[in-house]
Design an enzyme around this catalytic site. Structure first.
Site, PDB file in Angstrom:
ATOM      1  N   PHE A  53       0.862  -1.175   0.000  1.00 11.94           N
ATOM      2  CA  PHE A  53       0.000   0.000   0.000  1.00 11.94           C
ATOM      3  C   PHE A  53       0.899   1.224   0.000  1.00 11.94           C
ATOM      4  CE2 PHE A  53      -2.415   3.515   1.698  1.00 11.94           C
ATOM      5  CZ  PHE A  53      -3.571   3.438   0.938  1.00 11.94           C
ATOM      6  N   ASP A  62       9.569   2.977   1.743  1.00 11.82           N
ATOM      7  CA  ASP A  62       8.370   3.732   2.080  1.00 11.82           C
ATOM      8  C   ASP A  62       8.161   3.634   3.588  1.00 11.82           C
ATOM      9  OD1 ASP A  62       5.813   4.638   2.629  1.00 11.82           O
ATOM     10  OD2 ASP A  62       4.894   3.723   0.868  1.00 11.82           O
ATOM     11  N   LYS A  89       2.911  11.341   6.826  1.00 10.52           N
ATOM     12  CA  LYS A  89       2.085  11.166   8.017  1.00 10.52           C
ATOM     13  C   LYS A  89       2.626  11.888   9.247  1.00 10.52           C
ATOM     14  CE  LYS A  89      -0.329   7.023   6.462  1.00 10.52           C
ATOM     15  NZ  LYS A  89      -1.539   7.736   6.070  1.00 10.52           N
TER      16      LYS A  89
END
Length: 401
Positions: free
Chosen positions: A141, A226, A255
């Site tokens: 993801f 990531d 984030k």
């Protein structure tokens, strides 16, 4: 009709149904707790998918944002501003890298990393034009843009959005043999999550990340990590890659970098890699804006002390010990994760992940399901042991029926 019911019904009527949120309407939040419009309190064990690593309304971060709001919030990259140089310097130092390319969201940062790898491949590695390949892992993801979902294996994320962007090869996560077989002279990068979050907090087999690092180095291929969810303290280290002493060529951050206040993301790498960009070849109106830089600088300063990483490591050990004890029965099939991050597979006999999440919500705890029967736990790093234990008690009560 209650205030919550009215808000939910209105949202259902006027917003696209691309999410299926739990039926709670949050009005205020502080630390690890959120309060709904009726005044009911809930323990937040999701932390905005790690965007709220430092808790809701963190005083240091709010103060940094307020101070910057009074000065200047946006210049665009048409001009310099007085927070940008410090932001790039401090983020590069945190990563042990040399250059930073700021964006806003995690998906934008992944898109930027993809463009970076391709441009590096053509200009530095010498890959023939339009032949660059990037190897990714199944069940990944990395976001929801058209290019990113082109290499997703999740039917819900991918269906009905074609034609898809070419140039990617998908191999099973954790399968080193498949990874090695996929690498060719036209491979410019391997893009991996050091721990797969959306897939259920999947930790790769020991030695996998170091082996991928070795293969990519030997073949002049970029290793892009990531760390949007796994990075910035979540796993008990600044970066999840550190658990296996791996340093990638490219960090992709997001984030928690924005402190749960503003979206901030970045691609961080060497001068050789990020030096491929020239003016006009990539950009973002809001990327690296003064407000974002001010908040992110405070985040970096907070991480430099190591206290949040240590807290995540110590409380994470407790979390996994308590969750692991539940696997002795028939309700919990498996527990995975690292630090204050866990995926818990619930036996289907006890209900779907959604049903378990709703029952937890009724007991004042907010978690989120994924892939049917898996519940994710990612509390703010500022959570107290007492609050964490109370939340775990609610899980035990739900599973006890």
């Amino acid at each position: 009709m209650t205030a919550s019911e009215h808000a939910i019904a209105t949202a259902e009527a006027y917003s696209a149904h691309n999410y299926h949120p739990l039926p709670v309407v949050v009005a205020t939040a502080e630390g690890s707790w959120m309060t709904d419009v009726e005044g009911r309190r809930y323990l937040d064990l999701l932390a905005g998918y790690s965007a709220l690593n430092f808790g809701h309304g963190n005083r240091r971060l709010i103060a940094a944002a307020k101070a910057q709001l009074e000065r200047v919030t946006l210049t665009s990259r048409a001009f310099h501003h007085d927070r940008f140089a410090d932001f790039c310097t401090k983020v590069a130092e945190l990563c042990g890298m040399e250059m930073v390319l700021p964006m806003n969201t995690g998906a934008e940062a992944v898109e930027t990393a993809v463009k970076t790898a391709r441009k590096w491949g053509y200009r530095i590695k010498g890959v023939p034009d339009n032949m660059a390949k990037i190897v990714v892992a199944g069940n990944n993801f990395h976001g929801r843009t058209t290019t990113v979902i082109s290499f997703s294996t999740d039917p819900e994320a991918r269906a009905d959005y074609g034609p898809y962007t070419p140039g990617f090869e998908i191999v099973p996560y954790g399968d080193l043999t498949a990874m090695e077989a996929a690498l060719t002279e036209n491979t410019v990068a391997v893009l991996l999550e050091p721990i797969q979050g959306e897939a259920g907090v999947l930790v790769p087999p020991p030695g996998y990340l170091p082996a991928v690092r070795r293969l990519t180095r030997e073949r002049n291929i970029l290793f892009m990590a990531d760390e949007i969810q796994s990075g910035l303290g979540r796993t008990g280290r600044t970066f999840a890659c550190e658990h296996e002493d791996v340093v990638p060529d490219v960090y992709i951050l997001g984030k928690a970098l924005g402190g749960g206040i503003v979206p901030v993301s970045a691609v961080v790498s060497s001068r050789e890699v990020l030096g491929v960009f020239r003016p006009g070849e990539h950009g973002s109106t809001f990327g690296g804006n003064p407000l974002a830089c001010a908040v992110a600088l405070e985040v970096v300063d907070m991480l430099r002390t190591g206290e949040y990483q240590q807290r995540a490591a110590e409380l994470g050990e407790h979390l996994h010990r308590e969750l692991g004890a539940l696997t002795g029965g028939d309700a919990v099939e498996a527990v995975r994760g690292r630090g204050l991050w866990a995926g818990v597979d619930i036996s289907p006999a006890y209900g779907t992940g959604r049903a378990i999440s709703e029952r937890m919500m009724e007991r004042g705890v907010l978690v989120k399901d994924t892939h049917g029967s898996t519940i994710r736990f990612a509390p703010p790093l500022v959570i107290t042991k007492e609050d964490l234990d109370w939340g775990l008690d609610q899980l035990r009560a739900v599973l006890a029926g």
